[in-house]
Design an enzyme around this catalytic site. Sequence first.
Site, PDB file in Angstrom:
ATOM      1  N   HIS A   1      -3.855  -5.925   2.475  1.00  6.96           N
ATOM      2  CA  HIS A   1      -3.600  -6.119   3.893  1.00  6.96           C
ATOM      3  C   HIS A   1      -4.154  -7.494   4.221  1.00  6.96           C
ATOM      4  O   HIS A   1      -4.685  -8.181   3.360  1.00  6.96           O
ATOM      5  CB  HIS A   1      -4.277  -5.017   4.702  1.00  6.96           C
ATOM      6  CG  HIS A   1      -3.759  -3.658   4.334  1.00  6.96           C
ATOM      7  ND1 HIS A   1      -2.508  -3.218   4.701  1.00  6.96           N
ATOM      8  CD2 HIS A   1      -4.302  -2.666   3.598  1.00  6.96           C
ATOM      9  CE1 HIS A   1      -2.322  -1.995   4.217  1.00  6.96           C
ATOM     10  NE2 HIS A   1      -3.386  -1.637   3.542  1.00  6.96           N
TER      11      HIS A   1
ATOM     12  N   CYS B   1       0.812  -1.213   0.000  1.00  9.14           N
ATOM     13  CA  CYS B   1       0.000   0.000   0.000  1.00  9.14           C
ATOM     14  C   CYS B   1       0.856   1.279   0.000  1.00  9.14           C
ATOM     15  O   CYS B   1       1.488   1.572  -1.004  1.00  9.14           O
ATOM     16  CB  CYS B   1      -0.946  -0.068   1.196  1.00  9.14           C
ATOM     17  SG  CYS B   1      -2.486   0.791   0.943  1.00  9.14           S
TER      18      CYS B   1
HETATM   19  N1  GLN Z   1      -2.513   6.668   1.908  1.00  8.92           N
HETATM   20  C1  GLN Z   1      -2.636   5.738   0.890  1.00  8.92           C
HETATM   21  C2  GLN Z   1      -3.976   5.718   0.186  1.00  8.92           C
HETATM   22  O1  GLN Z   1      -5.043   5.792   0.793  1.00  8.92           O
HETATM   23  C3  GLN Z   1      -2.244   4.369   1.401  1.00  8.92           C
HETATM   24  C4  GLN Z   1      -3.257   3.734   2.306  1.00  8.92           C
HETATM   25  C5  GLN Z   1      -2.747   2.502   2.984  1.00  8.92           C
HETATM   26  O2  GLN Z   1      -1.531   2.288   3.124  1.00  8.92           O
HETATM   27  N2  GLN Z   1      -3.681   1.700   3.483  1.00  8.92           N
HETATM   28  O3  GLN Z   1      -3.943   5.638  -1.000  1.00  8.92           O
END
Ligand code: GLN
EC number: 6.3.5.13
Length: 243
Positions: free
Chosen positions: A203, A96
Amino acid sequence: MANFEISVAHLYGNLMNTYGDYGNIIALTYYAKQIGVAVNYHLVSLGDNFDADNFDFALFGGGQDYEETIVAKDLKNKADQVRHYIENDGPLLAVCGGFQLLGHYMVMADGTKVDGIGVMDHYTTNMHDPKLTTLNNKRLTGNIVIKNNDTAETYHGFENHQGRTFLGENERALGTVISGNGNNGMDKTEGVIYRNVYGSYFHGPIFTRNGNLAKRVLATTLSRKYPEVDWADKLDQIETETF
Ligand code: GLN
């Protein structure tokens, strides 16, 4: 007693750990222990050196936009070492936000453009990008299933991101989206594979839910560190779970 050992760098693990991405290291350690491999854990965070040649595996987990802005500034100082690690075929799992920051840039939900370190060729625009043809202004959230094109393995995960990532020319997807949204909700790609880097929005964490992928990355890690050992038989002893 363990006969072999691998050193793991957890990049910004105290800031980038959305949904317990650290669990990827727990899973790797669990599988490694079954075949006599010890895992030495090192947190590498703000202000620390990342001495790439000291590590056999690295995890760069996810974070929200705010944490990413903090990490992005520091990551510039580590960019050369991260590039060296990747180009030297170091195995790395980037999830992510970590996946985003290895690319050229990411655009936050509020429109602010944050520089990545460009050691990989993807870029991440945001959910308000007028060029998006589907799912505009929506976070991409929910369960996701993909199929890996090299192995035909199926991977399961949970995604929650606003960023829309588009892969570069020398990158291929970790998998094709079967259900869910993936990198951008448009082109059916999810994640990335480049050399021994695996990037993903999953995740779960991805290694705990997809033992087959954890085993594959462990195999890569061990063959690189101990090329003289025939790992195939040992790895066969590991039973993985996917759920
Ligand atoms: N901030 C990023 C997004 O929303 C990554 C989110 C995350 O790592 N869950 O795109």
